[in-house]
Scaffold this motif. Structure first.
Motif, short mmCIF file in Angstrom:
data_model
loop_
_atom_site.label_atom_id
_atom_site.label_comp_id
_atom_site.label_asym_id
_atom_site.label_seq_id
_atom_site.Cartn_x
_atom_site.Cartn_y
_atom_site.Cartn_z
N CYS A 152 0.84 -1.20 0.00
CA CYS A 152 0.00 0.00 0.00
C CYS A 152 0.87 1.25 0.00
O CYS A 152 0.56 2.24 -0.69
N ASP A 153 1.97 1.21 0.73
CA ASP A 153 2.90 2.35 0.74
C ASP A 153 3.49 2.58 -0.65
O ASP A 153 3.70 3.72 -1.07
N ALA A 154 3.78 1.50 -1.38
CA ALA A 154 4.32 1.62 -2.73
C ALA A 154 3.33 2.35 -3.64
O ALA A 154 3.72 3.21 -4.44
N VAL A 155 2.06 2.00 -3.52
CA VAL A 155 1.04 2.64 -4.35
C VAL A 155 0.85 4.10 -3.94
O VAL A 155 0.65 4.98 -4.78
N ARG A 156 0.92 4.36 -2.65
CA ARG A 156 0.83 5.76 -2.20
C ARG A 156 1.96 6.59 -2.81
O ARG A 156 1.77 7.75 -3.16
N ALA A 157 3.13 5.98 -2.96
CA ALA A 157 4.29 6.67 -3.55
C ALA A 157 4.29 6.60 -5.08
O ALA A 157 5.04 7.33 -5.73
N GLY A 158 3.46 5.72 -5.65
CA GLY A 158 3.40 5.58 -7.09
C GLY A 158 4.57 4.85 -7.70
O GLY A 158 4.82 4.94 -8.90
N LYS A 159 5.31 4.10 -6.87
CA LYS A 159 6.49 3.39 -7.36
C LYS A 159 6.46 1.94 -6.88
O LYS A 159 6.25 1.69 -5.69
N PRO A 160 6.68 0.97 -7.77
CA PRO A 160 6.64 -0.44 -7.36
C PRO A 160 7.78 -0.77 -6.42
O PRO A 160 8.85 -0.17 -6.48
N ASN A 161 7.54 -1.72 -5.53
CA ASN A 161 8.60 -2.25 -4.67
C ASN A 161 8.45 -3.77 -4.61
O ASN A 161 7.52 -4.34 -5.20
N ALA A 162 9.36 -4.42 -3.89
CA ALA A 162 9.34 -5.89 -3.82
C ALA A 162 8.06 -6.39 -3.18
O ALA A 162 7.51 -7.42 -3.59
N GLU A 163 7.58 -5.68 -2.17
CA GLU A 163 6.35 -6.11 -1.48
C GLU A 163 5.15 -6.01 -2.40
O GLU A 163 4.26 -6.87 -2.38
N LEU A 164 5.10 -4.98 -3.24
CA LEU A 164 3.99 -4.87 -4.19
C LEU A 164 4.01 -6.04 -5.16
O LEU A 164 2.96 -6.63 -5.45
N ASP A 165 5.18 -6.40 -5.67
CA ASP A 165 5.25 -7.55 -6.57
C ASP A 165 4.76 -8.83 -5.89
O ASP A 165 4.07 -9.65 -6.51
N GLN A 166 5.09 -9.01 -4.61
CA GLN A 166 4.63 -10.19 -3.88
C GLN A 166 3.11 -10.18 -3.72
O GLN A 166 2.44 -11.21 -3.89
N VAL A 167 2.57 -9.02 -3.41
CA VAL A 167 1.12 -8.90 -3.24
C VAL A 167 0.40 -9.10 -4.57
O VAL A 167 -0.68 -9.72 -4.62
N LEU A 168 0.98 -8.59 -5.65
CA LEU A 168 0.37 -8.80 -6.96
C LEU A 168 0.38 -10.28 -7.33
O LEU A 168 -0.57 -10.78 -7.95
N ASP A 169 1.41 -11.01 -6.94
CA ASP A 169 1.40 -12.47 -7.12
C ASP A 169 0.22 -13.09 -6.39
O ASP A 169 -0.45 -14.00 -6.90
N ALA A 170 -0.04 -12.60 -5.17
CA ALA A 170 -1.17 -13.13 -4.40
C ALA A 170 -2.48 -12.82 -5.10
O ALA A 170 -3.34 -13.69 -5.26
N ILE A 171 -2.66 -11.56 -5.52
CA ILE A 171 -3.94 -11.12 -6.10
C ILE A 171 -4.22 -11.82 -7.42
O ILE A 171 -5.36 -12.24 -7.69
N PHE A 172 -3.21 -11.96 -8.25
CA PHE A 172 -3.43 -12.51 -9.58
C PHE A 172 -3.12 -14.01 -9.66
O PHE A 172 -3.99 -14.81 -10.02
N MET A 173 -1.91 -14.41 -9.32
CA MET A 173 -1.51 -15.80 -9.56
C MET A 173 -2.08 -16.77 -8.52
O MET A 173 -2.74 -17.74 -8.88
N PHE A 174 -1.82 -16.52 -7.25
CA PHE A 174 -2.24 -17.50 -6.25
C PHE A 174 -3.75 -17.46 -6.03
O PHE A 174 -4.38 -18.51 -5.84
N ALA A 175 -4.35 -16.27 -6.09
CA ALA A 175 -5.81 -16.21 -6.03
C ALA A 175 -6.42 -16.87 -7.26
O ALA A 175 -7.42 -17.58 -7.18
N GLY A 176 -5.79 -16.62 -8.42
CA GLY A 176 -6.27 -17.26 -9.63
C GLY A 176 -6.17 -18.77 -9.56
O GLY A 176 -7.09 -19.49 -9.95
N LEU A 177 -5.07 -19.28 -9.02
CA LEU A 177 -4.92 -20.73 -8.87
C LEU A 177 -5.96 -21.30 -7.90
O LEU A 177 -6.47 -22.40 -8.11
N THR A 178 -6.26 -20.54 -6.85
CA THR A 178 -7.31 -20.98 -5.92
C THR A 178 -8.62 -21.18 -6.66
O THR A 178 -9.32 -22.19 -6.49
N SER A 179 -8.96 -20.22 -7.52
CA SER A 179 -10.21 -20.31 -8.28
C SER A 179 -10.14 -21.43 -9.32
O SER A 179 -11.09 -22.21 -9.47
N LEU A 180 -9.03 -21.50 -10.03
CA LEU A 180 -8.90 -22.51 -11.09
C LEU A 180 -9.00 -23.92 -10.54
O LEU A 180 -9.68 -24.78 -11.11
N MET A 181 -8.34 -24.17 -9.41
CA MET A 181 -8.29 -25.52 -8.88
C MET A 181 -9.57 -25.92 -8.14
O MET A 181 -9.77 -27.09 -7.83
#
Length: 363
Positions: free
Chosen positions: A217-246
């Protein structure tokens, strides 16, 4: 054993700047691309898409607004545009409703779809599912699709530039993968291997958000990606998507039912799917009679992820409006997945308990 059709996206690119690979991807899929998306999404990435296609000899045959709702009429209208323009690739940009529309258009026309989420609000970019609405915005149904996107481009530099509320929506929606799957599966006895995979991915979603959500959330407030944002995006898209797919999407419960209830009210319908699901998560925990300690832990995490904790943070509702939301929630298909029947009184009590606990957070 019941047959199950598990459909995965063919390719997922992730990280800052990966939209630079769009042209190469599209060149493998076709020669004539139609871009479909929301107004703001088209403004945000339209020039990047045009530049990428020009560099790889893929013709941009048009750019279309998706219509505002993932409705049957918009899907039919846009499918006609694809056919009329002889497009052989659809590039979908935007949020959940836009991407859901594009995926259904791809199926309708038998054309591959590349999704480029410009907000991290749901896992719609990766799933073979369209949530359909009526043209007036009321929830209609879940519409399974026979194909997933041909490619998904998760560019954290683009997503970091979006408003915080949309990342918060993605966090709320993704936390529901764990909260709802747990609520359903703990009453289902021995889990199959596929269900265990879905459960494990939903737990990864929770763990990543718990550890990285506030910094993302801090990364988005600053408008710049960080390592934590990439990890969270993995959760939102990939791992959440896998939860739904499986789990073939069959993992939703009270959190999503409460969201579906909110769609009947003009004041709350457009507030944001994941933000409303995020509030529904807290109500789900209260409906399960989770301990005060566990509920407070969830409230603290929701607060750190900018998810609403009270109805007043969503809209000022009168008694009649809240009653209509509660009744619609109880009749939503996802509420039937709860292990015990939910009553109107029980849902009102759950909402009151969540709000009372949220007040303690401020004390």
């Amino acid at each position: 054993m019941q047959a199950q059709n598990i459909i995965f996206p063919a390719q997922i690119l992730r990280g800052p700047g990966v939209i630079s690979q769009l042209g190469d991807i599209c060149a493998l899929l076709g020669k004539r691309a139609l871009v479909i998306g929301g107004h703001q999404a088209l403004m945000a990435v339209g020039d990047k898409i045009r530049h990428q296609l020009e560099g790889c000899a893929v013709e941009l045959v048009g750019s279309e607004w998706f219509g505002g709702e993932s409705s049957e009429s918009n899907i039919t209208r846009l499918a006609k545009v694809v056919k009329d323009k002889k497009a052989d690739i659809v590039i979908g940009v935007g949020g959940g409703k836009s991407l859901d529309t594009c995926k259904a258009v791809g199926v309708e026309t038998n054309v591959p779809v590349v999704t480029i989420p410009t907000i991290a609000a749901t896992c719609a970019a990766v799933t073979p599912l369209t949530i359909r609405y009526h043209d007036d915005g009321h929830f209609r149904d879940l519409f399974p699709l026979p194909q997933a996107p041909a490619a998904v481009i998760i560019d954290s530099a683009i997503l970091a530039a979006a408003p915080l509320r949309w990342l918060a929506a993605g966090l709320g929606d993704t936390l529901a993968k764990w909260y709802e799957f747990r609520a359903i599966s703990r009453h289902n006895g021995q889990l199959s291997g596929v269900a265990r995979s879905s459960s494990a991915n939903s737990r990864i979603c929770y763990d990543l958000i718990e550890s990285c959500g506030p910094a993302a959330c801090d990364a988005v407030r600053a408008g710049k990606p960080n390592a934590e944002l990439d990890q969270v995006l993995d959760a939102i898209f990939m791992f959440a998507g896998l939860t739904s797919l499986m789990s073939s999407g069959a993992h939703a419960a009270a959190s999503h039912a409460i969201y579906e209830g909110f769609t009947v009210c003009d004041k709350t319908r457009e507030f944001g799917h994941g933000l409303l699901v995020g509030f529904g998560n807290l109500c789900l925990l209260a409906l399960e009679n989770r301990s005060d300690e566990e509920l407070m832990e969830a409230i603290r995490l929701a607060h750190a992820c900018a998810v609403p904790l009270r109805l007043s943070e969503i809209a000022e509702l009168n008694a009649g409006e809240l009653d209509s939301i509660v009744k619609a929630s109880l009749h939503a298909p996802d509420m039937e997945n709860m292990p015990e029947p939910v009553t109107a009184g029980g849902l009102y009590e759950a909402i009151s308990r969540v709000e009372a606990m949220a007040d303690l957070l401020d004390a």
